[in-house]
Design a protein around this motif. Structure first.
Motif, PDB file in Angstrom:
ATOM      1  N   GLN A  39       0.868  -1.159  -0.037  1.00 24.52           N
ATOM      2  CA  GLN A  39      -0.030   0.072  -0.155  1.00 24.52           C
ATOM      3  C   GLN A  39       0.847   1.314   0.035  1.00 24.52           C
ATOM      4  OE1 GLN A  39      -2.756  -0.524   3.551  1.00 24.52           O
ATOM      5  NE2 GLN A  39      -4.247  -1.549   1.909  1.00 24.52           N
ATOM      6  N   GLU A  40       0.220   2.434  -0.232  1.00 27.01           N
ATOM      7  CA  GLU A  40       0.983   3.542  -0.777  1.00 27.01           C
ATOM      8  C   GLU A  40       1.756   3.940   0.671  1.00 27.01           C
ATOM      9  OE1 GLU A  40      -2.077   3.724  -3.732  1.00 27.01           O
ATOM     10  OE2 GLU A  40      -1.930   3.134  -1.643  1.00 27.01           O
ATOM     11  N   TYR A  41       1.328   3.614   1.669  1.00 26.95           N
ATOM     12  CA  TYR A  41       2.013   4.314   2.843  1.00 26.95           C
ATOM     13  C   TYR A  41       2.739   3.291   3.928  1.00 26.95           C
ATOM     14  CZ  TYR A  41      -0.788   8.319   1.453  1.00 26.95           C
ATOM     15  OH  TYR A  41      -1.117   9.224   0.543  1.00 26.95           O
ATOM     16  N   ASP A  42       2.853   2.161   3.149  1.00 29.56           N
ATOM     17  CA  ASP A  42       3.821   1.104   3.919  1.00 29.56           C
ATOM     18  C   ASP A  42       5.348   1.624   3.846  1.00 29.56           C
ATOM     19  OD1 ASP A  42       1.864  -0.844   4.044  1.00 29.56           O
ATOM     20  OD2 ASP A  42       2.209  -1.848   2.389  1.00 29.56           O
ATOM     21  N   ASN A  43       5.996   1.008   4.736  1.00 26.97           N
ATOM     22  CA  ASN A  43       7.480   1.339   4.665  1.00 26.97           C
ATOM     23  C   ASN A  43       8.146   1.135   3.604  1.00 26.97           C
ATOM     24  OD1 ASN A  43       7.270   2.409   7.213  1.00 26.97           O
ATOM     25  ND2 ASN A  43       7.584   0.974   8.263  1.00 26.97           N
ATOM     26  N   THR A  44       9.043   2.173   3.066  1.00 24.38           N
ATOM     27  CA  THR A  44       9.988   1.746   1.894  1.00 24.38           C
ATOM     28  C   THR A  44      11.368   1.239   2.290  1.00 24.38           C
ATOM     29  OG1 THR A  44      10.747   4.017   1.831  1.00 24.38           O
ATOM     30  CG2 THR A  44       8.959   3.522   0.265  1.00 24.38           C
ATOM     31  N   ASP A  45      11.863   0.259   1.424  1.00 21.95           N
ATOM     32  CA  ASP A  45      13.068  -0.302   1.736  1.00 21.95           C
ATOM     33  C   ASP A  45      13.766  -0.691   0.601  1.00 21.95           C
ATOM     34  OD1 ASP A  45      14.971  -1.491   3.108  1.00 21.95           O
ATOM     35  OD2 ASP A  45      14.107  -3.366   3.592  1.00 21.95           O
ATOM     36  N   PRO A  46      14.225   0.013  -0.493  1.00 14.65           N
ATOM     37  CA  PRO A  46      14.712  -0.188  -1.662  1.00 14.65           C
ATOM     38  C   PRO A  46      15.997  -1.172  -1.454  1.00 14.65           C
ATOM     39  CG  PRO A  46      15.158   1.946  -1.409  1.00 14.65           C
ATOM     40  CD  PRO A  46      14.191   1.640  -0.217  1.00 14.65           C
ATOM     41  N   GLN A  47      16.285  -1.832  -2.231  1.00 16.91           N
ATOM     42  CA  GLN A  47      17.335  -2.783  -2.218  1.00 16.91           C
ATOM     43  C   GLN A  47      18.677  -2.536  -3.052  1.00 16.91           C
ATOM     44  OE1 GLN A  47      17.284  -5.750   0.409  1.00 16.91           O
ATOM     45  NE2 GLN A  47      15.896  -3.926   0.991  1.00 16.91           N
ATOM     46  N   GLY A  48      18.352  -1.991  -4.066  1.00 23.91           N
ATOM     47  CA  GLY A  48      19.175  -1.650  -5.253  1.00 23.91           C
ATOM     48  C   GLY A  48      19.401  -0.173  -5.207  1.00 23.91           C
ATOM     49  N   VAL A  49      20.510   0.052  -6.287  1.00 25.51           N
ATOM     50  CA  VAL A  49      20.698   1.540  -6.525  1.00 25.51           C
ATOM     51  C   VAL A  49      19.541   2.260  -7.175  1.00 25.51           C
ATOM     52  CG1 VAL A  49      22.129   3.146  -7.776  1.00 25.51           C
ATOM     53  CG2 VAL A  49      23.263   1.119  -6.572  1.00 25.51           C
ATOM     54  N   TYR A  50      18.956   1.473  -8.107  1.00 25.54           N
ATOM     55  CA  TYR A  50      17.722   2.239  -8.853  1.00 25.54           C
ATOM     56  C   TYR A  50      16.711   2.468  -7.790  1.00 25.54           C
ATOM     57  CZ  TYR A  50      13.600   2.392 -11.679  1.00 25.54           C
ATOM     58  OH  TYR A  50      12.453   2.759 -12.024  1.00 25.54           O
ATOM     59  N   GLY A  51      16.436   1.600  -7.095  1.00 27.45           N
ATOM     60  CA  GLY A  51      15.346   1.911  -6.283  1.00 27.45           C
ATOM     61  C   GLY A  51      15.564   2.824  -5.195  1.00 27.45           C
ATOM     62  N   LYS A  52      16.797   2.995  -4.760  1.00 23.27           N
ATOM     63  CA  LYS A  52      17.106   3.891  -3.632  1.00 23.27           C
ATOM     64  C   LYS A  52      17.103   5.369  -4.487  1.00 23.27           C
ATOM     65  CE  LYS A  52      20.326   0.771  -1.236  1.00 23.27           C
ATOM     66  NZ  LYS A  52      21.360   0.172  -0.615  1.00 23.27           N
ATOM     67  N   SER A  53      17.459   5.513  -5.585  1.00 26.54           N
ATOM     68  CA  SER A  53      17.830   6.825  -6.282  1.00 26.54           C
ATOM     69  C   SER A  53      16.302   7.197  -6.606  1.00 26.54           C
ATOM     70  CB  SER A  53      18.591   6.674  -7.659  1.00 26.54           C
ATOM     71  OG  SER A  53      17.978   5.861  -8.484  1.00 26.54           O
ATOM     72  N   LYS A  54      15.375   6.445  -6.866  1.00 28.88           N
ATOM     73  CA  LYS A  54      14.053   6.879  -7.354  1.00 28.88           C
ATOM     74  C   LYS A  54      13.434   7.225  -5.689  1.00 28.88           C
ATOM     75  CE  LYS A  54      11.583   6.907 -10.408  1.00 28.88           C
ATOM     76  NZ  LYS A  54      11.567   7.794 -11.257  1.00 28.88           N
ATOM     77  N   ARG A  55      13.580   6.594  -4.751  1.00 26.73           N
ATOM     78  CA  ARG A  55      13.202   6.965  -3.343  1.00 26.73           C
ATOM     79  C   ARG A  55      13.821   8.083  -2.865  1.00 26.73           C
ATOM     80  NH1 ARG A  55       9.270   7.892  -0.067  1.00 26.73           N
ATOM     81  NH2 ARG A  55       9.983   7.687   2.203  1.00 26.73           N
ATOM     82  N   ALA A  56      14.898   8.348  -3.125  1.00 24.78           N
ATOM     83  CA  ALA A  56      15.541   9.872  -2.934  1.00 24.78           C
ATOM     84  C   ALA A  56      14.795  10.812  -3.736  1.00 24.78           C
ATOM     85  CB  ALA A  56      16.999   9.890  -3.689  1.00 24.78           C
ATOM     86  N   GLY A  57      14.351  10.665  -5.113  1.00 25.20           N
ATOM     87  CA  GLY A  57      13.702  11.585  -5.677  1.00 25.20           C
ATOM     88  C   GLY A  57      12.200  11.914  -5.129  1.00 25.20           C
ATOM     89  N   GLU A  58      11.649  10.540  -4.581  1.00 22.38           N
ATOM     90  CA  GLU A  58      10.273  10.881  -3.623  1.00 22.38           C
ATOM     91  C   GLU A  58      10.529  11.987  -2.583  1.00 22.38           C
ATOM     92  OE1 GLU A  58       8.345   6.308  -4.528  1.00 22.38           O
ATOM     93  OE2 GLU A  58       8.662   7.085  -2.567  1.00 22.38           O
TER      94      GLU A  58
END
Length: 289
Positions: free
Chosen positions: A114-133
């Motif tokens: 769900q939208e407000y679940d805790n995020t936990d990106p595992q790779g660089v791509y996911g981490k960089s997109k989370r940084a954008g968020e």
């Protein structure tokens, strides 16, 4: 509305621009040729000159495996570039839609995210997109963050086109059966973005075609639909495990996202993924014939 679209020559951006133009919106489509999103001053100038009411930020670094070694570039585009668009949009009072990804989660949940679940990106791509968020949330006062998954469309390379090509070349084809998600047709996502941008229902959204499947089940559906439409498919997809196809970047085992925000905000959900695939292949076959 006056709308700026970044990444306008990309898979999603192309369809967003075409849809907006078809609905008679005043659109400025920005590609790498006329907007370097990593240049803050250029972002301010382009957006400040056009004075949009909204900015749909589709531009991104999406090479998931390459990002593992091209770390600076991934963050320069997905974090710094997004920051620049957010600042420039805010200065002219424009709403901002930021296209994000299921990769902001770790992919190990038993349930749809769900939208407000805790995020936990595992790779660089996911981490960089989370940084954008995070930058959008901190810098924009009127934002929509739209996370999507398994995107395919007419413009650019994607899983569906790869399966169609390999299915006509190889006698057999192994496809991962232990990763599940929701395929998303760019036309359907673009229609949701058009509805969303005309509202003031700001926040985080999960938007993919409805339903779920594994990559193998997706491939099976592609082959079945393609055969019915006259594609010369000689291969038969066979299931395999993620371990049999090691990749530089970790893949989420569960990419399924619950569309909680769409429901509670009374917006139109995307149609089932199989219907989207059928519509896509009809158009693709008509173009190729």
């Amino acid at each position: 509305m006056r709308i700026v679209v970044t990444g306008a020559s990309g898979q999603l951006g192309t369809d967003v621009v075409l849809l907006l133009q078809g609905e008679n919106h005043d659109v400025l489509g920005c590609t790498r040729n006329n907007l370097n999103i990593t240049d803050l001053e250029q972002c301010k100038k382009v957006i400040g000159t056009f004075l949009p009411e909204a900015v749909i930020h589709c531009a991104a670094y999406t090479a998931v495996d390459a990002a593992e070694t091209d770390i600076d570039k991934a963050y320069q585009v997905n974090a710094v570039g997004t920051r620049n668009i957010a600042i420039a949009s805010e200065q002219v009072g424009a709403k901002m839609i930021y296209i994000s990804t299921d990769y902001v989660f770790n992919g190990r949940s038993e349930l749809p995210y769900q939208e407000y679940d805790n995020t936990d990106p595992q790779g660089v791509y996911g981490k960089s997109k989370r940084a954008g968020e995070l930058l959008v949330q901190n810098l924009s006062s009127r934002y929509f963050i739209v996370r999507t998954s398994w995107v395919y469309g007419l413009h650019g390379n994607n899983f569906v086109k790869t399966m169609l090509r390999l299915g006509q070349e190889k006698p057999s084809l192994q496809v991962v059966h232990d990763q599940k998600g929701s395929p998303t047709y760019t036309v359907d996502l673009a229609e949701f973005l058009l509805e969303l941008v005309q509202t003031d229902k700001y926040g985080i959204y999960h938007a993919s075609n409805s339903g779920e499947c594994t990559w193998f089940e997706f491939a099976e559906a592609i082959f079945e639909e393609a055969l019915n439409m006259g594609f010369n498919m000689i291969a038969k997809p066979e299931p395999c495990t993620t371990e049999q196809f090691p990749r530089p970047a970790p893949r989420p085992f569960n990419s399924v996202m619950d569309h909680l925000s769409i429901r509670i905000n009374g917006l139109t959900d995307l149609r089932p993924w199989r219907e989207g695939l059928h519509h896509y292949l009809i158009i693709l076959s008509s173009i190729q014939s």
